[in-house]
Design an enzyme around this catalytic site. Structure first.
Site, short mmCIF file in Angstrom:
data_model
loop_
_atom_site.label_atom_id
_atom_site.label_comp_id
_atom_site.label_asym_id
_atom_site.label_seq_id
_atom_site.Cartn_x
_atom_site.Cartn_y
_atom_site.Cartn_z
N GLU A 98 -8.81 3.33 6.78
CA GLU A 98 -8.43 4.74 6.88
C GLU A 98 -7.07 4.87 7.56
O GLU A 98 -6.73 4.07 8.44
CB GLU A 98 -9.50 5.52 7.65
CG GLU A 98 -10.82 5.59 6.88
CD GLU A 98 -11.94 6.29 7.63
OE1 GLU A 98 -12.90 6.71 6.98
OE2 GLU A 98 -11.86 6.40 8.88
N CYS A 111 -0.58 7.54 11.29
CA CYS A 111 -1.40 6.62 12.08
C CYS A 111 -1.99 5.62 11.09
O CYS A 111 -2.81 6.00 10.25
CB CYS A 111 -2.49 7.38 12.82
SG CYS A 111 -3.63 6.32 13.73
N CYS A 125 -15.08 3.13 20.88
CA CYS A 125 -14.36 3.28 19.62
C CYS A 125 -15.27 2.99 18.44
O CYS A 125 -15.93 1.94 18.38
CB CYS A 125 -13.16 2.33 19.60
SG CYS A 125 -12.19 2.40 18.09
N CYS A 343 -8.45 9.94 17.39
CA CYS A 343 -8.41 8.61 17.98
C CYS A 343 -9.83 8.09 18.24
O CYS A 343 -10.65 8.79 18.82
CB CYS A 343 -7.65 8.63 19.30
SG CYS A 343 -5.88 8.83 19.13
#
Length: 350
Positions: A98, A111, A125, A343
């Site tokens: 992604e 990003c 994460c 994030c």
């Protein structure tokens, strides 16, 4: 007697311009033909040999016989209410990564991912919960940027302004391919972007930070820090046991001595984990070792409730303590949370 299998076609974008020129000379053609193909592959982003319209049919057939273009495909594009775009990118072998376009009033930032999954094991994460399946090739990283640049032009009427390697994966665990991709992104033959507009974010691999300094890279460095106390950092980022803060500090001092480039610390404040005075004091002390700035990042939950955003009072305490010591601090609000594009949320739910 076994029959020999035909040779697998090479990925043409793994070849340098010189190797392409040599290929054509070996085929009895002119070397400049390699220059033409190279421009199609990188400058014009050709997806097929058939589309290389200034080459003869015979030349295109020759390329088709020997090579493939392992181009990415954007399988799914999701648009957030705040304008953020997330791409589910299908690779040539069927794996998916992604990448994200983050718009503001003045710029657009890509990003991008560097690995399928991740080599490290940060507890907060979502990407870290995926096993690392492989590193991305330079062309696969480059293609993500090209796709987002096209989306920036289409939806925001201007080219991509910045790139951050903060997507899936640990960039310094795929160092060679990441730096090759950046070389092409910054090349006039590629996208011609300034390296100063590119930031590589690492969780902290001291040996590789020193290598970057020795290689005199010109992009920016960010470190995903989150605690300046070894015991706390190891709990939330277990690899810290192998790369403790003392080693990280030494590598960052080495980086600055070599590059004179200020470091950015990415830092999330969590309730009950790193929101106490001792945590703040430790960060302020760590910031004294080398010129830096701190980005305090809003936490994006990944469904299990183990990590929770700290109170606004705790974040304010961090800001006050850092500013008191003249350390630049910014609070980064998350973008694209409604499409799991923020994030730490990239986890291939598609």
């Amino acid at each position: 007697m076994t029959e020999n299998k035909p040779n697998k076609k090479k990925d043409i974008r793994a070849l340098t311009k010189e190797q392409l020129r040599d290929f054509f000379v070996e085929q009895g053609d002119k070397a400049f033909r390699g220059n033409q193909v190279y421009e199609w592959l990188w400058g014009k982003g050709a997806h097929s040999f058939e589309g290389m319209t200034n080459l003869s049919k015979a030349t295109r057939t020759l390329l088709e016989t020997h090579f493939v273009i392992n181009h990415i495909r954007v399988d799914q594009m999701q648009r957030s209410a705040d304008g953020t775009i997330k791409n589910a990118v299908r690779l040539h072998d069927g794996l998916v990564v992604e990448s994200v376009l983050i718009p503001t009033a003045t710029r657009t930032t890509a990003c991008v991912s560097s690995q399928v999954g991740c080599s490290l094991n940060c507890k907060f994460c979502a990407t870290a919960r995926l096993k690392r399946m492989r590193n991305l090739n330079p062309d696969e990283i480059y293609d993500q940027v090209v796709a987002i640049d096209n989306e920036s032009r289409l939806y925001h009427n201007h080219p991509l302004s910045n790139i951050v390697f903060m997507g899936m994966g640990e960039p310094l665990m795929n160092y060679n391919n990441v730096t090759k991709a950046i070389a092409m992104i910054t090349s006039p033959e590629g996208l011609g972007m300034s390296p100063k507009r590119i930031t590589v974010s690492t969780s902290g691999v001291p040996k590789m930070i020193k290598k970057m300094a020795d290689d005199a890279v010109r992009f920016q460095l960010a470190v995903s820090l989150h605690s300046a106390i070894d015991e706390v950092r190891t709990k939330i980022m277990p690899f810290n046991e192998n790369f403790p803060l003392a080693d990280l500090k030494e590598s960052l001092q080495y980086w600055y001595a070599k590059t004179q480039s200020r470091i950015t610390y990415e830092y999330v404040v969590w309730k009950g984990i790193n929101d106490k005075k001792k945590d703040i004091d430790a960060l302020v002390k760590f910031c004294m070792y080398v010129p830096c700035k701190v980005n305090l990042i809003e936490y994006n939950p990944i469904d299990d409730g183990e990590f929770q955003q700290a109170s606004s009072e705790s974040v304010t305490n961090y800001i006050n303590a850092l500013e008191k010591r003249n350390i630049v601090v910014n609070v980064r609000r998350s973008r694209g949370k409604d499409i799991d594009a923020a994030c730490g949320q990239l986890a291939n739910k598609t």
